[in-house]
Design an enzyme around this catalytic site. Structure first.
Site, PDB file in Angstrom:
ATOM      1  N   ASP A 108      40.381  59.175  35.884  1.00 22.25           N
ATOM      2  CA  ASP A 108      39.062  59.690  36.225  1.00 22.25           C
ATOM      3  C   ASP A 108      38.595  60.475  35.001  1.00 22.25           C
ATOM      4  O   ASP A 108      39.414  60.836  34.148  1.00 22.25           O
ATOM      5  CB  ASP A 108      39.177  60.591  37.451  1.00 22.25           C
ATOM      6  CG  ASP A 108      37.873  61.287  37.766  1.00 22.25           C
ATOM      7  OD1 ASP A 108      36.837  60.612  37.822  1.00 22.25           O
ATOM      8  OD2 ASP A 108      37.906  62.523  37.935  1.00 22.25           O
TER       9      ASP A 108
ATOM     10  N   ASP B  86      38.653  61.222  44.523  1.00 17.91           N
ATOM     11  CA  ASP B  86      39.746  60.454  43.921  1.00 17.91           C
ATOM     12  C   ASP B  86      40.894  60.204  44.897  1.00 17.91           C
ATOM     13  O   ASP B  86      41.788  59.401  44.594  1.00 17.91           O
ATOM     14  CB  ASP B  86      40.304  61.194  42.696  1.00 17.91           C
ATOM     15  CG  ASP B  86      39.302  61.263  41.557  1.00 17.91           C
ATOM     16  OD1 ASP B  86      38.519  60.300  41.423  1.00 17.91           O
ATOM     17  OD2 ASP B  86      39.298  62.269  40.826  1.00 17.91           O
TER      18      ASP B  86
ATOM     19  N   ASP C  29      41.437  64.174  40.087  1.00 14.70           N
ATOM     20  CA  ASP C  29      41.496  65.571  40.540  1.00 14.70           C
ATOM     21  C   ASP C  29      40.598  65.875  41.736  1.00 14.70           C
ATOM     22  O   ASP C  29      40.815  66.865  42.434  1.00 14.70           O
ATOM     23  CB  ASP C  29      41.093  66.499  39.386  1.00 14.70           C
ATOM     24  CG  ASP C  29      39.605  66.425  39.082  1.00 14.70           C
ATOM     25  OD1 ASP C  29      38.945  67.470  39.083  1.00 14.70           O
ATOM     26  OD2 ASP C  29      39.104  65.313  38.849  1.00 14.70           O
TER      27      ASP C  29
END
Length: 671
Positions: free
Chosen positions: A371, A568, A564
């Site tokens: 990410d 996600d 995080d």
């Protein structure tokens, strides 16, 4: 010659035991009470056995006839048998319990049958009892080393994770009272004094201090905290007194969740551990029946078909030796210990691994998917410009900050920080968040929209492109385009180094998935050296993209996803290995992940992979070494070349070497 060798070994055992008792036992935490008792038993049994070697069988035989026939033989047996019980009574007890519970075939049963059989042979032949007691003695020494090694591994984890608070300070009537952290309710104000652990997550409402976070993150440098900052449990206040308003219950706080991860890691077994467990269940009865066949079939064949003497004693002795050699202790002890030590070594570096199965999968990682926000970047967005404003820039920023006031997204926070004034949320109504696009609301009754170009198209408004790279927040006020705000994120200091280190460590491909605009995503990916980038993705799109990557990759290669945020969590669960950022990461992400990086440093991913590969290398070394020695010695024992002394090495020696090798997993500083 063999007796001389054993006498020398026994002397070494007595000396080593004395040294261990003197130096290791002096430390309160050096050995557990059980280990101290076992060491004392080893010392006593070894000393008695050593002393008995100075009295030969002939010396005992001279007592025959003084009181009654065979008095010397009986006294000799009693002396040796008493020594045998000192060192082996617990093994006999465990073997009997296993038989009673219908779990017969384990190492305790093997040791009991082999040593009791050896004692019986010695009585029958008026031979030496030394072998039976020496086998049990060296087995117990091996067990002690194994127990001490496991205990040391557990203590290392306990020391580095010694973050469970014993109490929380609550101020009542001007005095501090120590209460159980479980009794502190959300919203209570607790006091943390210098040198004390923060017991519960919260927000500092008064005071400032330097925080020692080494137990959580492995980072030795202190962190500064002041009024208004969030603080997590497990840190130690070093310099100042803090008043903290709790935001979670103790059971849901960071310290409790971390301890739960470590304590339950061993419950998730790796395939290697499962292989060893299944192997032992098949292997143990197989060798027991093989030993029985070795004791019975050759004598029967010799008598019935060859016309030779049966030589029962010879073949029973070989069968007993076969049993001693066959104990699978080295495998069933060292393999779990290797994983446990690996998890402990990783924890020491601020990397929490939820189970040994994830450690095994991590060693095979070839694809790493990131990410962007909060993972490769700091998630600290700053307003860098306001362009094409149709009104006063400060007024435009005020409208955008108020419209975003209900959101906890980093972009919303950056708008609120840039506005810099207290927000009166009573001015805002009809807030609606459109996932992946932005928000709409009414500010003082005026319709306001703040988001990306998709939101503007959704509202049938044209927007102007920006020449700067960053996240562009377009703002519409009262149905008309009012300008846009440029917000940029900051790349983490070690992010570029982490990507390069992963490629050097053998990761074949790095990929970035983000909801940001393509221009921003490509710029960040190019700067970091990411191989592939996919932008403007919703949470569901990220899952779909990861599933596509899972289909594309080679079968044996593993894919790790690093994230995080709450969005996600589904991807972390779907990937082969989910890695969450523990300091900034959301609860949902940490819960869904298989590994947690406590200091949010992406460079730790490379270290985690190296730890896992070192651990797996040691596991395979132990498996190959233990099985090779076992099968070689079993073959030698079956044909009569190996005696009880070689059996001792095959069983205890291999186990000690394997355990010592497994402990190397704890040492990860230079990886």
């Amino acid at each position: 010659m063999q007796e001389l060798i054993i006498t020398i070994l026994l002397s070494a055992v007595v000396l080593a035991a004395a040294v261990l008792l003197l130096f290791v036992g002096r430390r309160q935490n050096g050995m557990t009470k059980k280990q101290r008792i076992m060491m004392t038993r080893i010392l006593i049994a070894a000393t008695v056995l050593l002393c008995l070697q100075f009295f030969s069988a002939e010396m005992f035989d001279r007592l025959d006839g003084y009181t009654f026939p065979s008095a010397g033989r009986l006294l000799r047996f009693v002396c040796y048998f008493a020594d045998y019980l000192v060192i082996g009574y617990d093994i006999l007890k465990k073997a009997a319990k296993g038989i009673r519970n219908r779990r017969v075939f384990d190492e305790n049963f093997l040791m009991a049958v082999a040593t009791v059989g050896a004692l019986a042979l010695a009585i029958y032949e008026n031979g030496e009892y030394l072998e039976a007691i020496a086998v049990m003695l060296f087995y117990q020494i091996g067990e002690w080393f194994q127990g001490y090694a496991v205990g040391k591994s557990r203590r290392n984890i306990s020391d580095l994770m010694d973050i469970r608070p014993d109490y929380a300070n609550v101020e009542r009537d001007g005095k501090l009272e120590q209460v159980d952290p479980d009794e502190v309710e959300v919203g209570s104000v607790i006091v943390v004094q210098p040198g004390e652990k923060v017991p519960i997550d919260g927000i500092i409402v008064e005071g400032a201090s330097s925080l020692n976070t080494s137990a959580l993150t492995g980072e030795s440098l202190p962190r500064e905290a002041k009024t208004g900052d969030e603080i997590i449990s497990g840190c130690i206040s070093m310099t100042g007194v803090l008043k903290v308003r709790t935001t979670k219950e103790f059971g849901e706080s960071t310290v409790s969740r971390i301890l739960d991860l470590v304590e339950n890691a061993s419950s998730r077994k790796s395939r290697s551990e499962n292989f060893i467990s299944k192997f032992a269940r098949v292997y143990t009865p197989a060798v027991c029946y093989s030993a029985l066949a070795l004791a019975v079939l050759p004598p029967v064949v010799r008598m019935a078909f060859l016309g030779l003497a049966a030589e029962w004693g010879v073949w029973i002795y070989r069968a007993l030796t076969f049993l001693v050699i066959s104990c699978p202790c080295a495998l069933v002890i060292s393999i779990p210990l290797s994983f446990f030590a690996g998890i402990g070594g990783a924890s020491q570096e601020g990397i929490l691994v939820k189970g040994s199965n994830y450690l095994e999968s991590l060693s095979q990682t070839k694809y790493v998917v990131f990410d962007k926000t909060g993972t490769l970047t700091q998630g600290v967005f700053e307003v860098n410009g306001i362009h094409h404003a149709a009104m006063d820039q400060e007024k435009l920023l005020e409208y955008a900050a108020l419209a975003e006031s209900a959101s906890s997204h980093p972009i919303s926070k950056s708008l609120q920080r840039a506005y810099g004034k207290a927000l009166d949320r009573s001015r805002v109504t009809d807030i609606q968040e459109i996932s992946g696009n932005g928000v709409t609301a009414k500010v003082d009754g005026i319709p306001v929209a703040a988001g990306n170009d998709k939101l503007m198209r959704h509202l049938d408004l044209s927007c102007r492109d920006c020449h700067q790279t960053g996240t562009i927040i377009h703002v519409a006020v009262d149905g008309a385009y009012a300008g846009h705000i440029v917000i940029s994120d900051v790349v983490k200091p070690h992010a570029k180094e982490a990507v390069a280190a992963l490629k050097k460590a053998g990761v074949e491909k790095t990929i970035m998935l983000t909801g940001d605009a393509g221009k921003v995503a490509k710029q960040v990916a190019a700067f970091l050296g990411i191989d592939e980038v996919y932008s403007e993705l919703l949470p569901a799109d990220k899952v779909a993209k990861v599933e596509e990557l899972l289909r594309r990759k080679p079968e044996k290669a593993k894919l790790a996803f690093v994230g995080d945020g709450i969005n996600d969590a589904p991807v972390l669960s779907r990937a082969d290995i989910g890695i969450a950022m523990g300091a900034m990461g959301s609860d949902a992400a940490i819960e869904a992940a298989d590994l947690v990086l406590m200091d949010d440093d992406p460079l730790k991913i490379k270290k985690a992979i190296r730890i896992s590969r070192k651990c797996m290398g040691i596991v395979y070394q132990n498996i190959v070494f233990a099985l090779a020695v076992k099968f070689a010695c079993l073959a030698l024992g079956a044909v009569g070349i190996a005696n009880m002394y070689l059996a001792i090495f095959a069983d205890v020696g291999v186990m000690v070497l394997a355990v010592l090798n497994a402990i190397r997993c704890l040492f990860v500083k230079k990886l």
